[in-house]
Design an enzyme around this catalytic site. Sequence first.
Site, PDB file in Angstrom:
ATOM      1  N   ASP A  88       0.819  -1.219   0.000  1.00 57.79           N
ATOM      2  CA  ASP A  88       0.000   0.000   0.000  1.00 57.79           C
ATOM      3  C   ASP A  88       0.848   1.262   0.000  1.00 57.79           C
ATOM      4  OD1 ASP A  88       0.909  -0.555   2.565  1.00 57.79           O
ATOM      5  OD2 ASP A  88      -1.058  -0.989   3.370  1.00 57.79           O
ATOM      6  N   GLU A 124      -9.745  -2.217   4.908  1.00 57.22           N
ATOM      7  CA  GLU A 124     -10.513  -1.901   6.097  1.00 57.22           C
ATOM      8  C   GLU A 124     -11.787  -2.751   6.141  1.00 57.22           C
ATOM      9  OE1 GLU A 124      -8.759  -0.393   8.091  1.00 57.22           O
ATOM     10  OE2 GLU A 124      -8.298   1.692   7.633  1.00 57.22           O
ATOM     11  N   HIS A 157      -7.371  -5.137   9.571  1.00 55.86           N
ATOM     12  CA  HIS A 157      -6.983  -4.933   8.168  1.00 55.86           C
ATOM     13  C   HIS A 157      -5.648  -5.599   7.851  1.00 55.86           C
ATOM     14  CE1 HIS A 157      -5.011  -0.787   9.277  1.00 55.86           C
ATOM     15  NE2 HIS A 157      -4.054  -1.707   9.199  1.00 55.86           N
ATOM     16  N   ASP A 206      -8.075  -3.066  13.544  1.00 56.61           N
ATOM     17  CA  ASP A 206      -9.418  -3.402  13.045  1.00 56.61           C
ATOM     18  C   ASP A 206      -9.395  -4.646  12.141  1.00 56.61           C
ATOM     19  OD1 ASP A 206      -8.183  -2.446  10.790  1.00 56.61           O
ATOM     20  OD2 ASP A 206      -9.575  -0.789  10.425  1.00 56.61           O
TER      21      ASP A 206
HETATM   22  C1  F6R Z   1       1.196  -1.385   6.123  1.00 56.91           C
HETATM   23  C2  F6R Z   1       0.106  -2.352   6.217  1.00 56.91           C
HETATM   24  C3  F6R Z   1      -0.722  -2.449   7.448  1.00 56.91           C
HETATM   25  C4  F6R Z   1       0.092  -2.755   8.707  1.00 56.91           C
HETATM   26  C5  F6R Z   1      -0.824  -2.799   9.917  1.00 56.91           C
HETATM   27  C6  F6R Z   1      -0.051  -3.043  11.197  1.00 56.91           C
HETATM   28  O1  F6R Z   1       1.860  -1.496   4.878  1.00 56.91           O
HETATM   29  O2  F6R Z   1      -0.108  -3.035   5.294  1.00 56.91           O
HETATM   30  O3  F6R Z   1      -1.696  -3.446   7.260  1.00 56.91           O
HETATM   31  O4  F6R Z   1       0.745  -3.976   8.558  1.00 56.91           O
HETATM   32  O5  F6R Z   1      -1.508  -1.590  10.026  1.00 56.91           O
HETATM   33  O6  F6R Z   1       0.761  -1.941  11.472  1.00 56.91           O
HETATM   34  P1  F6R Z   1       1.678  -1.910  12.760  1.00 56.91           P
HETATM   35  O7  F6R Z   1       2.726  -2.934  12.568  1.00 56.91           O
HETATM   36  O8  F6R Z   1       2.249  -0.509  12.764  1.00 56.91           O
HETATM   37  O9  F6R Z   1       0.802  -2.192  13.933  1.00 56.91           O
END
Ligand code: F6R
Length: 272
Positions: free
Chosen positions: A67, A143, A138, A136
Amino acid sequence: MELVIQPDAERAAWLVASLVAKALRQKPHLVLGLATGRTMEQVYRQLVRMHRDEGLDFSLCRTFNLDEYIGLRTDHPGSYRYYMDHHFFNHINIDSRNTFLPDGMATNLQAACRRYEETILEFGGIDLQLLGIGADGHIGFNEPLSALYSRTRDKALTPSTIAVNSTLFKHPGEMPKRAITMGVGTILDARTIILLVSGKAKAEILAKAVEGPITAMVSASALQLHSKCRVVVDEDAAVKLQAQDYYRWIFENEPDWEEFRNAPPSPEVLPL
Ligand code: F6R
């Protein structure tokens, strides 16, 4: 799906980095799907260490990130291109022309998303996709209610994702409210997947994702459909799992994990 529990976040990150290193040694042209976020930072530190100390070679590797924020220039410290350069690409021998992220500055976002999917296919598809999980549920920025067949597209972020991720911005108000993300379907097309989860704050959503029903409300639950998905978690993240004993038994007894059981006592983490 196979889940293993490691004593702490460092050991879990070391294990994930070791699995990536093994795949890269087996296939130097590996097409690697990458994630950003706090959890992944330790994985990248370990991979940088393996490159420096063990000669892990990224020269033929191609990478696709999950992303990118919409409307941030790649030189903005909050952008995922900046994150990847800073935490990983600048410290290994990868050809920057082989590193791909969605184009969050594209004037035609739909065309950029289509092109991203095409480029992944041109390179033969993703061999190994790394994932973290959001509070959440994701994966990528899929989302709640993201279609389980969704492809790369632009997506509105939830208020909770904005609240959590804006703390990573010097000026939290600068955080974009929208992003381009690979879809759940794009992620499920990867040949193998590794989800890394650490910390108590993720315990509840991890249990929902791996032991709960498959639902678009928790995008990560779609990983239950994948035939080669490994989930690596630390003790803190594992506390709400029902089948902890089984997961521990797997790591201690299954032959696939044998070479990873005698991890260095305290996997070294390099400051970057
Ligand atoms: C970022 C991504 C997100 C993160 C997720 C966890 O490229 O794809 O899905 O992996 O938000 O983020 P952290 O590790 O910061 O809790």
